[in-house]
Scaffold this motif. Structure first.
Motif, PDB file in Angstrom:
ATOM      1  N   LEU A 106      44.311  31.163  37.211  1.00 20.76           N
ATOM      2  CA  LEU A 106      43.418  31.983  36.384  1.00 20.76           C
ATOM      3  C   LEU A 106      41.976  31.513  36.542  1.00 20.76           C
ATOM      4  CD1 LEU A 106      42.956  33.860  33.770  1.00 20.76           C
ATOM      5  CD2 LEU A 106      43.384  31.785  32.456  1.00 20.76           C
ATOM      6  N   THR A 107      41.063  32.448  36.752  1.00 21.73           N
ATOM      7  CA  THR A 107      39.640  32.106  36.764  1.00 21.73           C
ATOM      8  C   THR A 107      38.908  33.052  35.833  1.00 21.73           C
ATOM      9  OG1 THR A 107      39.887  31.673  39.120  1.00 21.73           O
ATOM     10  CG2 THR A 107      37.648  31.664  38.244  1.00 21.73           C
ATOM     11  N   ILE A 108      38.074  32.520  34.960  1.00 20.10           N
ATOM     12  CA  ILE A 108      37.273  33.355  34.061  1.00 20.10           C
ATOM     13  C   ILE A 108      35.815  33.076  34.355  1.00 20.10           C
ATOM     14  CG2 ILE A 108      36.757  33.969  31.678  1.00 20.10           C
ATOM     15  CD1 ILE A 108      39.410  32.706  30.894  1.00 20.10           C
ATOM     16  N   ARG A 109      35.079  34.145  34.638  1.00 26.39           N
ATOM     17  CA  ARG A 109      33.646  33.991  34.876  1.00 26.39           C
ATOM     18  C   ARG A 109      32.949  34.908  33.876  1.00 26.39           C
ATOM     19  NH1 ARG A 109      31.548  34.747  40.889  1.00 26.39           N
ATOM     20  NH2 ARG A 109      32.952  32.975  41.113  1.00 26.39           N
ATOM     21  N   SER A 110      31.926  34.391  33.194  1.00 23.78           N
ATOM     22  CA  SER A 110      31.374  35.192  32.110  1.00 23.78           C
ATOM     23  C   SER A 110      29.901  34.889  31.869  1.00 23.78           C
ATOM     24  CB  SER A 110      32.176  34.920  30.825  1.00 23.78           C
ATOM     25  OG  SER A 110      31.885  35.895  29.855  1.00 23.78           O
ATOM     26  N   ARG A 111      29.200  35.860  31.316  1.00 22.04           N
ATOM     27  CA  ARG A 111      27.826  35.630  30.885  1.00 22.04           C
ATOM     28  C   ARG A 111      27.571  36.488  29.647  1.00 22.04           C
ATOM     29  NH1 ARG A 111      22.393  37.179  32.156  1.00 22.04           N
ATOM     30  NH2 ARG A 111      22.990  38.729  33.684  1.00 22.04           N
ATOM     31  N   THR A 112      26.957  35.898  28.617  1.00 20.68           N
ATOM     32  CA  THR A 112      26.678  36.658  27.391  1.00 20.68           C
ATOM     33  C   THR A 112      25.319  37.340  27.522  1.00 20.68           C
ATOM     34  OG1 THR A 112      25.600  34.757  26.388  1.00 20.68           O
ATOM     35  CG2 THR A 112      27.954  35.017  25.967  1.00 20.68           C
ATOM     36  N   VAL A 113      25.005  38.204  26.567  1.00 21.15           N
ATOM     37  CA  VAL A 113      23.712  38.905  26.606  1.00 21.15           C
ATOM     38  C   VAL A 113      22.571  37.890  26.551  1.00 21.15           C
ATOM     39  CG1 VAL A 113      22.629  41.007  25.728  1.00 21.15           C
ATOM     40  CG2 VAL A 113      24.846  40.254  24.805  1.00 21.15           C
ATOM     41  N   SER A 114      22.697  36.969  25.614  1.00 25.71           N
ATOM     42  CA  SER A 114      21.598  36.025  25.415  1.00 25.71           C
ATOM     43  C   SER A 114      21.633  34.893  26.439  1.00 25.71           C
ATOM     44  CB  SER A 114      21.675  35.428  24.010  1.00 25.71           C
ATOM     45  OG  SER A 114      22.992  34.977  23.782  1.00 25.71           O
ATOM     46  N   GLY A 115      22.825  34.509  26.830  1.00 26.32           N
ATOM     47  CA  GLY A 115      22.938  33.398  27.771  1.00 26.32           C
ATOM     48  C   GLY A 115      22.260  33.733  29.084  1.00 26.32           C
ATOM     49  N   ASP A 116      21.350  32.887  29.549  1.00 24.78           N
ATOM     50  CA  ASP A 116      20.655  33.248  30.779  1.00 24.78           C
ATOM     51  C   ASP A 116      21.444  32.868  32.024  1.00 24.78           C
ATOM     52  OD1 ASP A 116      17.955  31.200  29.468  1.00 24.78           O
ATOM     53  OD2 ASP A 116      20.109  30.907  29.457  1.00 24.78           O
ATOM     54  N   ALA A 117      22.399  31.948  31.890  1.00 19.87           N
ATOM     55  CA  ALA A 117      23.192  31.574  33.056  1.00 19.87           C
ATOM     56  C   ALA A 117      24.665  31.828  32.784  1.00 19.87           C
ATOM     57  CB  ALA A 117      22.980  30.101  33.385  1.00 19.87           C
ATOM     58  N   GLY A 118      25.379  32.200  33.845  1.00 17.14           N
ATOM     59  CA  GLY A 118      26.813  32.412  33.702  1.00 17.14           C
ATOM     60  C   GLY A 118      27.579  31.124  33.950  1.00 17.14           C
ATOM     61  N   ALA A 119      28.859  31.136  33.601  1.00 21.41           N
ATOM     62  CA  ALA A 119      29.686  29.961  33.836  1.00 21.41           C
ATOM     63  C   ALA A 119      31.108  30.387  34.145  1.00 21.41           C
ATOM     64  CB  ALA A 119      29.668  29.058  32.605  1.00 21.41           C
ATOM     65  N   GLU A 120      31.882  29.434  34.633  1.00 20.33           N
ATOM     66  CA  GLU A 120      33.229  29.765  35.092  1.00 20.33           C
ATOM     67  C   GLU A 120      34.189  28.630  34.770  1.00 20.33           C
ATOM     68  OE1 GLU A 120      33.656  31.199  39.238  1.00 20.33           O
ATOM     69  OE2 GLU A 120      34.272  29.149  39.657  1.00 20.33           O
ATOM     70  N   ILE A 121      35.439  28.987  34.485  1.00 23.83           N
ATOM     71  CA  ILE A 121      36.470  27.976  34.256  1.00 23.83           C
ATOM     72  C   ILE A 121      37.729  28.430  34.988  1.00 23.83           C
ATOM     73  CG2 ILE A 121      37.481  28.974  32.158  1.00 23.83           C
ATOM     74  CD1 ILE A 121      37.597  26.088  31.015  1.00 23.83           C
ATOM     75  N   ALA A 122      38.540  27.482  35.437  1.00 20.80           N
ATOM     76  CA  ALA A 122      39.775  27.842  36.140  1.00 20.80           C
ATOM     77  C   ALA A 122      40.954  27.093  35.526  1.00 20.80           C
ATOM     78  CB  ALA A 122      39.656  27.503  37.621  1.00 20.80           C
ATOM     79  N   VAL A 123      42.131  27.746  35.535  1.00 26.78           N
ATOM     80  CA  VAL A 123      43.361  27.095  35.078  1.00 26.78           C
ATOM     81  C   VAL A 123      44.436  27.409  36.118  1.00 26.78           C
ATOM     82  CG1 VAL A 123      44.987  26.803  33.187  1.00 26.78           C
ATOM     83  CG2 VAL A 123      42.693  27.666  32.703  1.00 26.78           C
ATOM     84  N   GLU A 124      45.087  26.384  36.651  1.00 25.87           N
ATOM     85  CA  GLU A 124      46.138  26.606  37.654  1.00 25.87           C
ATOM     86  C   GLU A 124      47.423  25.970  37.202  1.00 25.87           C
ATOM     87  OE1 GLU A 124      45.445  25.918  41.694  1.00 25.87           O
ATOM     88  OE2 GLU A 124      43.696  27.235  41.767  1.00 25.87           O
ATOM     89  N   GLY A 125      48.409  26.760  36.880  1.00 25.06           N
ATOM     90  CA  GLY A 125      49.683  26.223  36.407  1.00 25.06           C
ATOM     91  C   GLY A 125      49.504  25.263  35.251  1.00 25.06           C
TER      92      GLY A 125
END
Ligand code: ADP
Ligand code: MG
Length: 614
Positions: A106-125
């Motif tokens: 699983l990989t989640i990549r996200s950015r909020t309206v206010s957040g100027d930079a995006g970020a990502e997290i991964a989960v494998e098994g």
């Protein structure tokens, strides 16, 4: 073994066993999350029926980098404050993402309206990575690869790419109907692209979305429902009886905007149509229940598709009452109540008088079954044109005696030869109500449902002919173009070779349509559109598990239904006797393809008893 605490990953995998049954469950959870985040556009991509890849991108609120780790932790949710009885979001249990992460990559990549930079997290098994900065548009993109790689036992239960891919389309459509203002696309190498542009808000938007999902012809054949009982409101659309399907896949139900699969609702729909629809047909319905959240429990099962109503009787009554009233207001009424009352009066005695039948022992006196199908509603007074196939003379082949019927025979029934009385189904004496053949044996009275009987004979003939060779086709002068939902088009096209063996020549005709160039000669002139829709239902129901032979037989059954003598055709005495003889010669002809009896027998002794002569 000593008692130990389960590891976090194992706890999540156990939860995944319930929440994530198949790829479509992942799609459902991710789409619900995007909608809860206020998304207006969703882009869903799948590969390998969702087992290789599922990606859901949205333009919703996004997740701040500082919360990404919480999002994939068990029992962490932003949706529930303190009251489990007041649930207004689709999600609330905080288990989907950790469950998915424990059985897939699983990989989640996200950015909020206010957040100027995006970020990502991964989960494998179950292994959670550190949060990393990542370039992202506003919103969230969740990617799931190699579903069930960490739980191979579950992987073995998957039905194959096509079935999983279809289940995903079904989930997306189900949810999309409840969110007409949101735009959805569903694409990937494993499917034809589904595009649902925003349909707008309100009643109009909802109807536009329903047409996008179910095809333009549904609204044209449906009635609007709007009813309130106490504090429960029911809105939506239900099909007129002539627009029915062979399965219940096209029944959509929503409780407070949440798609549900509920037995109570399904049973209520069946009950509402009981008098105007044959038993083996299903109405097409889209129903929305609006109810105080405190009066319904959505926390019955982790997948949240089941609901429990505080007052089930109220909900059932509302659905049955509202549909019946809507049908009645449209001039659609059940067969006269006097007739059914008489049938009921007859029925209690039937068990006592029942005799095992020669063919199959199915002899209960229950002709009420067909009464609804034949005389279900007053067609003449209804503004709707039924889709019943037109009867054609050429489809009589299975029991026609040909042009050589003698003038004597035409004149009447004449003397009954003694030998005929000794046959199983006897000598035809009359045809009543243009569908029932009344025959006489040495010691009983036989009533044959000619439509049901002929359907069975055509079915047996189709099956036999199939084993020998491909069936002859009849070329249509102009190909008939049938509009269908894209999934049905795919199903039909995928089975084109098999259908050709029956003499049905079909090909794709652009998106959402099928061109029919040839029809099976044996069926004569039939309603091609209804035949194709029924076949699509048949294939949808039985696609993955059946052997080729079983599938061919099911298709034969569906076709036979279209080639049979409809009630309303007058038969000559010779024709009736020919039908009776053919029934005797055909194994299994005691029931029609739907398991209803094709004839009933009343023993003379029982008739005499009815009249108090014994
Ligand atoms: P639940 O939906 O029951 O809260 P999930 O495990 O599905 O549990 O999601 C956990 C949390 O992650 C949600 O409560 C939400 O705050 C956040 N989240 C998940 N998906 C999205 C998304 N697409 N957009 C914004 N937030 C999301
Ligand atoms: Mg969720």
């Amino acid at each position: 073994m000593p008692i130990r605490h389960l590891s976090e990953t194992m706890i999540n995998q156990i939860a995944a066993g319930e929440v994530i049954e198949r790829p479509a469950s992942v799609v459902k959870e991710l789409v619900e999350n995007a909608l809860d985040a206020g998304a207006t556009r969703l882009e869903i991509v799948t590969a390998g029926g969702g087992l290789n890849l599922i990606r859901v991108g949205d333009d919703g609120s996004g997740i701040p980098p500082s919360e990404l780790e919480l999002a994939v932790s068990r029992h962490c949710t932003s949706k529930l404050s303190n009251d489990i009885h007041d649930i207004r979001s689709l999600g609330f249990r905080g288990e989907a993402l950790p469950s998915i992460g424990s059985v897939a990559r699983l990989t989640i990549r996200s950015r909020t309206v206010s957040g100027d930079a995006g970020a990502e997290i991964a989960v494998e098994g179950g292994q959670v990575s550190a949060v990393r900065p990542a370039a992202a548009n506003r919103g969230t993109s969740v990617e799931v690869r190699d579903l069930f790689f960490a739980t191979p036992a579950r992987l073995k239960f998957m039905k194959g790419e096509r079935a999983e891919s279809t289940a995903i389309s079904d989930v997306v459509k189900r949810i999309a109907i409840a969110f007409p203002a949101v735009a959805f696309t569903l694409s990937g190498p494993d499917r034809t692209r589904l595009e649902l542009p925003t349909a707008g808000d309100g009643e109009d938007g909802r109807l536009r979305r329903i047409a996008q999902v179910m095809g333009e012809e549904f609204p044209e054949n449906a009635l609007a429902i709007d009813a309130v009982r106490e504090n429960v409101r029911l809105t939506g659309h239900v099909s007129i009886p002539s627009y029915s399907r062979a399965n219940a896949l096209q029944q959509y139900a929503y409780v407070n905007g949440r798609p549900v699969r509920d037995k109570l609702i399904a049973a209520a729909i069946r009950g509402a149509y009981a008098d105007v629809l044959a038993r083996d047909r299903n109405a097409v319905t889209v129903l929305f229940l609006t109810i105080d959240p405190a009066h319904v429990d959505v926390n019955v099962h982790p997948a949240k598709a089941d609901v429990r109503f505080r007052d089930p009787g109220l909900v059932r009554g509302l659905i049955v009452g509202a549909i019946r009233e809507t049908l009645a207001n449209a001039g659609i009424r059940p067969a006269t109540s006097a007739a059914s009352a008489m049938m009921n009066a007859f029925r209690p005695g039937a068990a006592a008088y029942g005799h095992p039948g020669p063919a199959n022992g199915h002899r209960s006196f229950n002709p009420g079954l067909r009464a609804a199908a034949a005389g279900g509603f007053d067609v003449a007074r209804s503004p709707y044109r039924p889709l019943e196939p037109r009867f054609s003379e050429s489809s009589q082949a299975a029991f026609d005696t040909g042009p050589g019927v003698s003038a004597d025979a035409r004149a009447g029934y004449g003397e009954v030869p003694e030998v005929m009385l000794r046959t199983e189904l006897g000598a035809a004496r009359a045809q009543v109500h243009e569908n029932y053949i009344v025959a006489q044996t040495a010691d009983s009275l036989i009533i044959v449902d000619q439509h049901a009987a002929h359907e069975r004979l055509v079915y047996e003939a189709l099956k036999q002919a199939l084993d020998a060779r491909a069936l002859p086709a009849q070329m249509l002068l102009l190909p008939e173009i049938i509009d269908l939902p894209e999934d049905d088009v795919t199903r039909i096209v995928a089975h084109a070779d098999m259908l050709r063996r029956f003499g049905l020549g079909v090909e794709r005709f652009g998106p959402g349509a099928i061109a029919v160039r040839e029809t099976p000669a044996m069926l004569g002139e039939t309603d091609v559109g209804q035949l194709i829709r029924d076949l699509a239902d048949e294939i949808a129901d039985n696609d993955t598990t059946e052997t080729l032979k079983a599938r061919l037989h099911k298709i034969a059954a569906t076709m036979a239904c279209h080639g049979s003598v409809r009630s309303g055709r007058r038969l000559l005495p010779d024709e009736m006797n020919a039908l009776l003889r053919q029934m005797e010669a055909t194994p299994g002809s005691g029931t029609c393809n739907h398991g209803r009896p094709t004839y009933i027998e009343l023993k003379l002794a029982d008739i005499e008893r009815l009249f108090g002569r014994r």
